[in-house]
Design a protein around this motif. Structure first.
Motif, PDB file in Angstrom:
ATOM      1  N   GLN A  45       0.923  -1.107  -0.076  1.00 21.98           N
ATOM      2  CA  GLN A  45       0.088  -0.019   0.119  1.00 21.98           C
ATOM      3  C   GLN A  45       0.984   1.175  -0.050  1.00 21.98           C
ATOM      4  O   GLN A  45       1.719   1.356   0.647  1.00 21.98           O
ATOM      5  N   GLU A  59       3.994   0.188   2.523  1.00 28.18           N
ATOM      6  CA  GLU A  59       3.730  -0.760   3.593  1.00 28.18           C
ATOM      7  C   GLU A  59       3.728  -2.436   2.975  1.00 28.18           C
ATOM      8  O   GLU A  59       2.598  -2.530   2.064  1.00 28.18           O
ATOM      9  N   ALA A  60       4.450  -3.013   3.249  1.00 29.10           N
ATOM     10  CA  ALA A  60       4.259  -4.590   3.049  1.00 29.10           C
ATOM     11  C   ALA A  60       3.144  -5.155   3.836  1.00 29.10           C
ATOM     12  O   ALA A  60       3.178  -5.238   5.042  1.00 29.10           O
ATOM     13  N   VAL A  75      -5.732 -10.119   9.916  1.00 29.83           N
ATOM     14  CA  VAL A  75      -6.377  -9.955  11.293  1.00 29.83           C
ATOM     15  C   VAL A  75      -6.714 -11.408  11.992  1.00 29.83           C
ATOM     16  O   VAL A  75      -6.639 -11.351  13.164  1.00 29.83           O
ATOM     17  N   ILE A  87       5.021 -17.549  12.614  1.00 25.75           N
ATOM     18  CA  ILE A  87       4.901 -15.961  12.208  1.00 25.75           C
ATOM     19  C   ILE A  87       6.555 -15.998  11.926  1.00 25.75           C
ATOM     20  O   ILE A  87       6.872 -14.821  11.247  1.00 25.75           O
ATOM     21  N   LYS A 119       6.661  -5.871  12.240  1.00 23.68           N
ATOM     22  CA  LYS A 119       7.623  -7.059  12.734  1.00 23.68           C
ATOM     23  C   LYS A 119       6.762  -7.466  14.051  1.00 23.68           C
ATOM     24  O   LYS A 119       6.590  -6.480  15.034  1.00 23.68           O
ATOM     25  N   GLU A 241      -9.517   7.788   3.910  1.00 27.16           N
ATOM     26  CA  GLU A 241     -10.502   7.350   2.759  1.00 27.16           C
ATOM     27  C   GLU A 241     -11.247   8.391   2.155  1.00 27.16           C
ATOM     28  O   GLU A 241     -11.728   8.437   1.203  1.00 27.16           O
ATOM     29  N   GLY A 259      -4.130   5.229   2.651  1.00 31.66           N
ATOM     30  CA  GLY A 259      -5.473   4.827   2.870  1.00 31.66           C
ATOM     31  C   GLY A 259      -6.184   4.766   1.553  1.00 31.66           C
ATOM     32  O   GLY A 259      -5.443   5.041   0.502  1.00 31.66           O
TER      33      GLY A 259
HETATM   34  P1  C2E Z   1      -1.445  -2.558   9.948  1.00 34.61           P
HETATM   35  O1  C2E Z   1       0.001  -2.578  10.077  1.00 34.61           O
HETATM   36  O2  C2E Z   1      -2.125  -1.430  10.872  1.00 34.61           O
HETATM   37  O3  C2E Z   1      -1.862  -2.146   8.518  1.00 34.61           O
HETATM   38  C1  C2E Z   1      -2.860  -1.356   8.197  1.00 34.61           C
HETATM   39  C2  C2E Z   1      -4.202  -2.119   7.750  1.00 34.61           C
HETATM   40  O4  C2E Z   1      -4.951  -1.132   7.430  1.00 34.61           O
HETATM   41  C3  C2E Z   1      -4.078  -3.010   6.582  1.00 34.61           C
HETATM   42  O5  C2E Z   1      -4.893  -4.064   6.854  1.00 34.61           O
HETATM   43  C4  C2E Z   1      -4.578  -2.172   5.629  1.00 34.61           C
HETATM   44  O6  C2E Z   1      -5.156  -2.785   4.350  1.00 34.61           O
HETATM   45  C5  C2E Z   1      -5.882  -1.191   6.300  1.00 34.61           C
HETATM   46  N1  C2E Z   1      -5.994  -0.046   5.593  1.00 34.61           N
HETATM   47  C6  C2E Z   1      -5.240   0.811   5.069  1.00 34.61           C
HETATM   48  N2  C2E Z   1      -5.781   1.917   4.566  1.00 34.61           N
HETATM   49  C7  C2E Z   1      -7.144   1.594   4.859  1.00 34.61           C
HETATM   50  C8  C2E Z   1      -8.319   2.447   4.605  1.00 34.61           C
HETATM   51  O7  C2E Z   1      -8.399   3.363   4.003  1.00 34.61           O
HETATM   52  N3  C2E Z   1      -9.463   1.986   5.111  1.00 34.61           N
HETATM   53  C9  C2E Z   1      -9.442   0.755   5.719  1.00 34.61           C
HETATM   54  N4  C2E Z   1     -10.726   0.149   6.369  1.00 34.61           N
HETATM   55  N5  C2E Z   1      -8.311  -0.008   5.901  1.00 34.61           N
HETATM   56  C10 C2E Z   1      -7.237   0.303   5.590  1.00 34.61           C
HETATM   57  P2  C2E Z   1      -4.508  -5.528   6.605  1.00 34.61           P
HETATM   58  O8  C2E Z   1      -3.718  -5.607   5.394  1.00 34.61           O
HETATM   59  O9  C2E Z   1      -5.807  -6.288   6.856  1.00 34.61           O
HETATM   60  O10 C2E Z   1      -3.673  -5.698   7.758  1.00 34.61           O
HETATM   61  C11 C2E Z   1      -4.257  -5.974   9.002  1.00 34.61           C
HETATM   62  C12 C2E Z   1      -3.110  -5.957  10.083  1.00 34.61           C
HETATM   63  O11 C2E Z   1      -2.237  -7.478   9.970  1.00 34.61           O
HETATM   64  C13 C2E Z   1      -1.876  -4.993   9.975  1.00 34.61           C
HETATM   65  O12 C2E Z   1      -2.596  -3.763  10.548  1.00 34.61           O
HETATM   66  C14 C2E Z   1      -0.822  -5.798  10.684  1.00 34.61           C
HETATM   67  O13 C2E Z   1      -1.120  -5.632  12.113  1.00 34.61           O
HETATM   68  C15 C2E Z   1      -1.037  -7.241  10.369  1.00 34.61           C
HETATM   69  N6  C2E Z   1      -0.291  -7.651   9.429  1.00 34.61           N
HETATM   70  C16 C2E Z   1      -0.140  -7.634   7.974  1.00 34.61           C
HETATM   71  N7  C2E Z   1       0.843  -7.824   7.393  1.00 34.61           N
HETATM   72  C17 C2E Z   1       1.738  -8.363   8.364  1.00 34.61           C
HETATM   73  C18 C2E Z   1       3.041  -9.011   8.257  1.00 34.61           C
HETATM   74  O14 C2E Z   1       3.617  -9.154   7.128  1.00 34.61           O
HETATM   75  N8  C2E Z   1       3.705  -9.194   9.355  1.00 34.61           N
HETATM   76  C19 C2E Z   1       2.969  -8.952  10.731  1.00 34.61           C
HETATM   77  N9  C2E Z   1       3.731  -9.128  11.714  1.00 34.61           N
HETATM   78  N10 C2E Z   1       1.713  -8.534  10.734  1.00 34.61           N
HETATM   79  C20 C2E Z   1       1.028  -8.084   9.498  1.00 34.61           C
END
Ligand code: C2E
Ligand code: MG
Ligand code: MG
Ligand code: MG
Length: 285
Positions: A45, A59-60, A75, A87, A119, A241, A259
């Protein structure tokens, strides 16, 4: 009659809990194989510099394309992956994948481009792969530490302070930057900001999403930005958004944002298009 209704409700409730538990067990069992079966994917993103509307970081984010359940949200599966420890393996793969990708973007588009990688605390406490493992990988790829931002959560700073501050120092010495994710939702303590050397604060989406409607959320965002800047920390707003949210954050002096207004997380190929044609996503205001 009321008693019967109560009983039905109760069994409905337990059915649902049982289904959830079964689902969880199933995912737990399958998660280990997901990596080797190539069901995991990293999407990206854009993180935009708000004043100039340029994409300067990505952001990966992990995705699990499950063969029968479809897309499973991180999640749901990250907590399971943390519980089982898998993990660690998955996180190493995400790091390698994202690092190779940022190398390409730095070579082809922007020499200063950074990738931001989440991480989990579990990864910090693993002995097999300590922080020097990431540094070795960067060296192998010929990448400077400055190409990586590590996103950590407040819980980590609370958990294992000594270990963590040692490890964060290793990153710092190597030029890797640190972002404090989901700021404002956890055990936020201003003492962390003093004790740990943090480069970015990421304001949690829950504060950004009500910016227009809720004046106290706006006040909080403004205060976080002022405080961070006084401490030499840059601010990234999550979950922008609407154009209104964007405008309020720009006015408040927020440095970066991400976003759906700019883009959802997308594949690396689709991300190339964002870098190649800024006009396709820029907000006209
Ligand atoms: P995060 O690190 O806080 O990532 C941001 C999340 O917000 C992402 O959800 C992203 O898709 C979502 N997001 C970004 N912009 C918007 C927006 O405008 N509206 C809404 N509704 N959502 C938005 P995602 O991809 O579902 O990831 C959720 C969480 O999962 C991440 O929160 C992070 O805590 C975890 N995660 C994802 N990938 C990894 C990873 O490779 N390693 C680890 N340890 N955790 C990860
Ligand atoms: Mg994050
Ligand atoms: Mg976040
Ligand atoms: Mg968040």
């Amino acid at each position: 009659e009321a008693k019967k209704l109560g009983r039905d409700r109760y069994s409905l409730f337990t059915d649902q809990m049982q289904r959830q538990a079964q689902n969880r067990m199933r995912l737990l069992g399958e998660l280990h194989g997901a990596l080797s079966k190539q069901q995991l994917q990293v999407v990206y993103q854009p993180i935009v510099e708000l004043a100039t509307q340029t994409v300067c970081k990505a952001e990966a984010l992990l995705r699990w394309q499950h063969p029968t359940l479809g897309m499973v949200s991180p999640v749901e599966f990250i907590p399971l992956a943390e519980e089982t420890g898998v993990i660690v393996e998955i996180g190493e793969w995400v790091f390698r994948t994202a690092a190779e990708q940022v190398k390409h973007w730095r070579q082809s588009y922007l020499p200063e481009f950074q990738v931001s990688i989440n991480k989990s605390p579990v990864q910090f406490c693993n002995e097999r792969y300590d922080q020097t493992h990431w540094l070795n990988q960067l060296e192998q790829l010929g990448l400077p530490g400055q190409s990586i931002v590590v996103e950590i959560t407040e819980g980590l700073l609370l958990d294992a302070r000594e270990l963590v501050s040692r490890q964060l120092l290793i990153f710092r010495d190597a030029g890797i930057q640190v972002a404090l994710d989901d700021f404002g939702t956890g055990y936020s303590s201003l003492a962390y900001l003093k004790k740990f050397d943090i480069d970015y604060l990421k304001i949690d989406r829950s504060f950004v999403s009500h910016l227009q409607a809720d004046s106290s959320d706006l006040a909080l965002c403004e205060a976080i930005i002022v405080m961070a800047h006084k401490l030499g920390i840059k601010v990234i707003a999550e979950g922008i958004e609407t154009a209104e949210q964007y405008a309020l954050l720009v006015k408040a002096g927020c440095d970066y944002g991400q976003g759906y207004l700019f883009s959802r997380p997308v594949s690396a190929e689709a991300f190339n298009v964002l870098l190649e044609s800024p006009a396709s996503w820029r907000i006209v205001s």
